[in-house]
Design an enzyme around this catalytic site. Structure first.
Site, PDB file in Angstrom:
ATOM      1  N   TYR A 164       0.840  -1.201   0.000  1.00 22.84           N
ATOM      2  CA  TYR A 164       0.000   0.000   0.000  1.00 22.84           C
ATOM      3  C   TYR A 164       0.876   1.252   0.000  1.00 22.84           C
ATOM      4  O   TYR A 164       0.633   2.196  -0.748  1.00 22.84           O
ATOM      5  CB  TYR A 164      -0.915  -0.023   1.216  1.00 22.84           C
ATOM      6  N   LYS A 168       0.968   4.152  -2.936  1.00 18.23           N
ATOM      7  CA  LYS A 168       0.588   5.537  -2.672  1.00 18.23           C
ATOM      8  C   LYS A 168       1.776   6.490  -2.818  1.00 18.23           C
ATOM      9  O   LYS A 168       1.593   7.657  -3.188  1.00 18.23           O
ATOM     10  CB  LYS A 168      -0.036   5.646  -1.284  1.00 18.23           C
TER      11      LYS A 168
END
Length: 284
Positions: A164, A168
């Site tokens: 993640y 991002k």
């Protein structure tokens, strides 16, 4: 500078991915309430249909102004097909919000499938959406915006979910490059913006909870803050929440950059030799 009121206006077209719930749904409702035609995109057909009906209640002419299209944004061919369908229906797009995201959890040496899916949706979904819709948004010559949903985890990269964080962090780097490209393209009236939510209570973050934690913002609060920030022309839309204010976020971000400048160990906030020093810095 592209003004938000020029883009989010009656008859203009907004496309939101990850629109079946959370921030995407709240954004679609706001855009519909402002008189925009709204294209809602999500991979979950059943939830998307329910969300379309909900957004339709905010639109003056829901039958013509709100449409939902099931799409897997990690598939570039599917995003290309989406673009063809949207242009055929509405002619052009004025606001693109690449918001779709998943968080199945990951570990450095965990299942490859988790890595592939997170990077495919959270990073490549943003890239596909921008690269497919962006040229047409530039070409039509009207004021337009591309909003990409990032995360504080892509800036301070805390331990616990590396896939993640990587995705991002990539969204941040990509959107910064996009902003530079757009502002140096002659005659371009498209601006780029990076939405950086705080703790928001959504299906993605619920983790089995059925009530919003006191520390979390609602998706509606987050979108209201986004709209206010866009009105100022902000690129970095750094959202607080009920637990973390902007000053705390600024210190955390500055500390993370300081790891490089001061040659500290990476992620020194969580390093036993620096944890107390960080706590003192945060209080100071």
């Amino acid at each position: 500078m592209t003004h938000f009121d020029e883009v989010a206006d009656t008859g203009k077209v907004a496309l939101v991915t990850g629109a079946a719930s959370g921030i995407g749904l709240a954004a679609a409702q706001i855009f519909a309430a402002r008189g925009m035609c709204v294209v809602m995109v999500d991979v979950d057909r059943e939830r998307l249909a329910a969300a379309e009906a909900e957004v339709g209640r905010h639109a003056a002419s829901p039958a013509t102004d709100v449409v939902s299209i099931q799409t897997d944004v990690s598939d570039p061919d599917a995003v290309q097909a989406l673009e063809h369908a949207v242009i055929k229906r509405f002619g052009r797009v004025h606001l693109l919000m690449n918001n779709a995201g998943i968080q199945p959890g990951s570990s450095l040496f965990g299942p490859q499938a988790n890595w592939d899916r997170v990077l495919g949706v959270n990073l490549m979904g943003v890239i596909h959406g921008t690269r497919v819709f962006g040229p047409g948004m530039i070409a039509h010559g009207k004021p337009a915006m591309i909003i990409n949903t990032g995360s504080k985890q892509g800036i301070t990269t805390p331990p616990g979910d590396p896939a993640y964080n990587v995705a991002k962090a990539g969204v941040k780097a990509f959107t910064e490059a996009l902003a530079h490209e757009l502002r140096t393209t002659e005659g371009c009236r498209v601006s780029a913006h990076l939405l950086i939510p705080g703790f928001v209570y959504t299906p993605l973050t619920a983790n089995g909870r059925t009530e919003k934690p006191d520390a979390a913002w609602t998706p509606e609060q987050t979108v209201a803050f986004m709209v206010e920030s866009l009105g100022r022309g902000d690129f970095y839309i750094l959202c607080p929440d009920n637990d973390v204010d902007r000053a705390t976020d600024e210190k955390r971000i500055a500390w993370a950059a300081g790891d490089i400048i001061e040659n500290r160990p990476p992620l020194s906030r969580w390093h036993p030799d620096f944890a107390d020093r960080f706590k003192a810095y945060l209080k100071g």
